[in-house]
Design a protein around this motif. Structure first.
Motif, PDB file in Angstrom:
ATOM      1  N   ARG A  47      23.826 -79.752 -17.201  1.00  0.00           N
ATOM      2  CA  ARG A  47      24.545 -80.027 -15.954  1.00  0.00           C
ATOM      3  C   ARG A  47      25.935 -80.567 -16.241  1.00  0.00           C
ATOM      4  O   ARG A  47      26.927 -80.159 -15.614  1.00  0.00           O
ATOM      5  CB  ARG A  47      23.754 -81.031 -15.109  1.00  0.00           C
ATOM      6  CG  ARG A  47      24.350 -81.301 -13.755  1.00  0.00           C
ATOM      7  CD  ARG A  47      23.578 -82.359 -13.003  1.00  0.00           C
ATOM      8  NE  ARG A  47      23.617 -83.656 -13.672  1.00  0.00           N
ATOM      9  CZ  ARG A  47      23.430 -84.820 -13.050  1.00  0.00           C
ATOM     10  NH1 ARG A  47      23.182 -84.847 -11.766  1.00  0.00           N
ATOM     11  NH2 ARG A  47      23.456 -85.950 -13.723  1.00  0.00           N
TER      12      ARG A  47
ATOM     13  N   GLN B 196      13.500 -87.509 -14.312  1.00  0.00           N
ATOM     14  CA  GLN B 196      12.685 -86.371 -13.892  1.00  0.00           C
ATOM     15  C   GLN B 196      11.684 -86.823 -12.830  1.00  0.00           C
ATOM     16  O   GLN B 196      11.192 -87.958 -12.873  1.00  0.00           O
ATOM     17  CB  GLN B 196      11.906 -85.771 -15.080  1.00  0.00           C
ATOM     18  CG  GLN B 196      12.780 -85.132 -16.145  1.00  0.00           C
ATOM     19  CD  GLN B 196      12.669 -85.855 -17.482  1.00  0.00           C
ATOM     20  OE1 GLN B 196      11.637 -86.423 -17.812  1.00  0.00           O
ATOM     21  NE2 GLN B 196      13.755 -85.834 -18.258  1.00  0.00           N
TER      22      GLN B 196
ATOM     23  N   ARG C 179      17.477 -85.527 -20.638  1.00  0.00           N
ATOM     24  CA  ARG C 179      17.225 -84.115 -20.379  1.00  0.00           C
ATOM     25  C   ARG C 179      16.916 -83.385 -21.683  1.00  0.00           C
ATOM     26  O   ARG C 179      17.462 -83.730 -22.748  1.00  0.00           O
ATOM     27  CB  ARG C 179      18.434 -83.456 -19.692  1.00  0.00           C
ATOM     28  CG  ARG C 179      18.710 -83.984 -18.276  1.00  0.00           C
ATOM     29  CD  ARG C 179      19.915 -83.290 -17.663  1.00  0.00           C
ATOM     30  NE  ARG C 179      20.186 -83.779 -16.330  1.00  0.00           N
ATOM     31  CZ  ARG C 179      19.666 -83.283 -15.200  1.00  0.00           C
ATOM     32  NH1 ARG C 179      18.839 -82.251 -15.275  1.00  0.00           N
ATOM     33  NH2 ARG C 179      19.959 -83.798 -14.030  1.00  0.00           N
TER      34      ARG C 179
ATOM     35  N   ALA D 171      12.009 -81.017  -3.900  1.00  0.00           N
ATOM     36  CA  ALA D 171      11.659 -81.169  -5.311  1.00  0.00           C
ATOM     37  C   ALA D 171      12.881 -81.388  -6.210  1.00  0.00           C
ATOM     38  O   ALA D 171      12.858 -82.233  -7.117  1.00  0.00           O
ATOM     39  CB  ALA D 171      10.861 -79.958  -5.783  1.00  0.00           C
ATOM     40  N   ASP D 172      13.968 -80.644  -5.939  1.00  0.00           N
ATOM     41  CA  ASP D 172      15.140 -80.765  -6.808  1.00  0.00           C
ATOM     42  C   ASP D 172      15.984 -81.997  -6.489  1.00  0.00           C
ATOM     43  O   ASP D 172      16.960 -82.288  -7.192  1.00  0.00           O
ATOM     44  CB  ASP D 172      16.005 -79.503  -6.728  1.00  0.00           C
ATOM     45  CG  ASP D 172      16.524 -79.254  -5.319  1.00  0.00           C
ATOM     46  OD1 ASP D 172      15.988 -79.862  -4.366  1.00  0.00           O
ATOM     47  OD2 ASP D 172      17.465 -78.455  -5.154  1.00  0.00           O
ATOM     48  N   GLN D 173      15.641 -82.717  -5.408  1.00  0.00           N
ATOM     49  CA  GLN D 173      16.392 -83.922  -5.033  1.00  0.00           C
ATOM     50  C   GLN D 173      15.663 -85.214  -5.377  1.00  0.00           C
ATOM     51  O   GLN D 173      16.256 -86.289  -5.320  1.00  0.00           O
ATOM     52  CB  GLN D 173      16.674 -83.913  -3.521  1.00  0.00           C
ATOM     53  CG  GLN D 173      17.444 -82.698  -3.030  1.00  0.00           C
ATOM     54  CD  GLN D 173      17.613 -82.729  -1.524  1.00  0.00           C
ATOM     55  OE1 GLN D 173      18.086 -83.713  -0.959  1.00  0.00           O
ATOM     56  NE2 GLN D 173      17.228 -81.646  -0.862  1.00  0.00           N
TER      57      GLN D 173
END
Length: 515
Positions: free
Chosen positions: A498, A453, A483, A442-444
């Motif tokens: 980030r 996103q 973001r 999911a985070d990749q």
């Protein structure tokens, strides 16, 4: 005439047996060689020519008896070794025959020389002895390489001489190639005006392109060449060269001894590209072993074009350009790039000699290497840990899903809803099995799809449904991702969370370096 019997001493059968122990490229060469040996008559090795390699025999002027023996041959060979074969024509018979020679039939001493010369194919058939035995090199040769017409000629005469003198074929492998023809498959002829000179190719495109054309051609058949074919190869060469440039440029400041991460600390996508390379590298080495150089070219070009340029490099840009220089995220990528650069360079060296030679000193760590040239280096070893079937299966499925997402993004781009993929938010609606497969990544996924996103939600069916919408939040001026965290830091109001963390880490590293 002088003949070598094919059957009285079993030469034919011994040759047929030896053919089965030779490897032929292409394989049909074996059957062609069998047929040539089966059907050939006794070998007439004498020719009536004015000049050539003489048959070193003498005739008795009184009774026409023949003086021909190993002792006679060795004596004359000693003269030839000092003076050359022209001594046969320059000296009288009494100076060439061993001292005290007499006719074995009548005892006569008046001799005359044989005027016939040896068949030139017998000359060529002794090449393995001249090249290998005389130089103290291992016999037989690894490879004999010539055109497909040589099964009746050089391949054949060499086989017969090898069997007769050493009891075995003088080669382990025989490679037969086709002829060079024009784009339409026509024989080249100056009168037709369809010739292409190698010197002209080198002048306009460089020797590297000519070498690449040779390697890219399937030489088992007739080999076509034209300006259009060369132009396509120029484009292919640029792709390979640009891939190498990308690898070199993104390893600036990377010291493999200091910065290389162990395999288990690499990001999974970096392990995936090494798994793809392990498979490609094995295919390249198999092709080299089989003398299938066109398959070497095809595999290297495909890997540079598809796995690297079209996929991995595209995904990697965000991490290389935004992660702190000394972070594990960036070092993981650079570790993979380092292995890829070394592996590609060593494996392209036999067919792109100049390019590999140019790249070699630019590889980090080479200044400490004892191997001064890529051309005396061995192929870089592929770690057995890289070749993970499960990893490849998992990521190839991810790449298939990525392909579906890219299609959906292109539809929205054509409708002017988005421009760059980073302006998009992707929602994947998936059934239970697909959702369980995707959730660990999911985070990749956003990085994999090159969008800002990406989320995975439950779908109403087992079919994957891709929804594309405008990304949420504001564009970060550093990473260009959209973001919702942009503006949260008073000190860095145009950066996302980030990038704020990355900038602070860079500042801390600089402070430590400054003391």
């Amino acid at each position: 005439q002088w003949f070598i019997s094919m059957d009285q001493t079993g030469l034919r059968q011994r040759a047929l047996d030896s053919i089965e122990r030779v490897t032929y490229y292409p394989e049909w060469g074996r059957e062609r060689m069998r047929n040539v040996v089966k059907l050939r008559p006794d070998w007439c090795i004498s020719r009536q020519r004015t000049w050539g390699v003489p048959i070193t025999a003498f005739y008795c002027s009184a009774c026409e008896g023949i003086l021909y023996s190993p002792e006679v041959i060795e004596h004359v060979a000693g003269i030839f070794e000092r003076e050359g074969a022209d001594a046969w024509y320059a000296r009288p018979a009494e100076e060439l025959a061993p001292p005290g020679s007499r006719c074995l039939q009548c005892g006569g001493q008046e001799l005359r020389k044989e005027t016939d010369i040896l068949d030139v194919w017998l000359d060529s058939g002794t090449s393995s002895i001249a090249v290998l035995q005389r130089r103290g090199l291992p016999w037989p040769a690894d490879v004999y390489l010539e055109g497909g017409d040589q099964f009746r000629a050089w391949f054949n005469s060499s086989l017969m001489v090898g069997i007769a003198t050493r009891g075995e074929a003088p080669y382990r492998n025989v490679i037969a190639h086709g002829w060079t023809v024009d784009a339409q498959g026509n024989k080249m002829s100056k009168s037709k005006g369809n010739t292409i000179e190698p010197q002209d190719v080198i002048k306009h495109h460089g020797a590297e392109i000519l070498r690449l054309w040779v390697a890219a051609s399937d030489y088992h058949e007739e080999v076509r060449i034209s300006e259009e074919i060369l132009t396509r190869l120029v484009d292919a060469y640029r792709k390979i060269r640009n891939t190498a440039c990308y690898l070199v440029n993104n390893l600036t400041g990377f010291d493999p001894e200091r910065d290389r991460l162990p395999y288990e600390r690499l990001r999974e996508i970096d392990r995936w590209i090494l798994a793809e390379w392990a498979e490609a590298a094995e295919a390249v080495q198999d092709a080299y072993r089989a003398y299938e150089f066109h398959l070497v070219y095809q595999r290297l070009y495909a890997f540079c074009s598809v796995e690297l340029s079209a996929v991995y490099f595209d995904i990697l840009k965000d991490r290389l350009y935004t992660a702190p220089p000394r972070s594990d995220a960036r070092r993981s990528a650079q570790t993979a790039l380092y292995y890829l650069l070394r592996g590609l360079t060593t494996r392209m060296a036999p067919i792109l000699a100049f390019t590999a030679d140019e790249i070699w000193p630019m590889i980090p760590g080479q200044e400490d290497s004892r191997v001064a040239s890529v051309h005396i280096a061995e192929f870089d070893a592929v770690d057995s840990a890289w070749a993970s079937v499960d990893l490849l299966s998992r990521w190839r499925r991810l790449m298939t899903i990525r392909g579906e997402v890219l299609k959906a993004l292109e539809v929205k781009r054509a409708a002017k809803m988005i421009g760059s993929g980073l302006e998009a938010r992707v929602k994947l609606k998936a059934g239970d099995e697909m959702r369980h497969f995707l959730l660990p990544f999911a985070d990749q996924l956003a990085g994999l799809f090159i969008v800002s996103q990406a989320v995975v939600v439950a779908g109403e069916s087992d079919l994957l449904v891709v929804d594309v919408a405008r990304a949420e939040g504001t564009k970060c001026e550093r990473c260009w991702n959209y973001r919702t965290s942009v503006g949260e830091s008073p000190r860095f109001p145009v950066l996302c969370d980030r990038c704020v963390a990355a900038v602070r880490e860079i500042e801390e590293e600089n402070d430590r370096a400054a003391g």
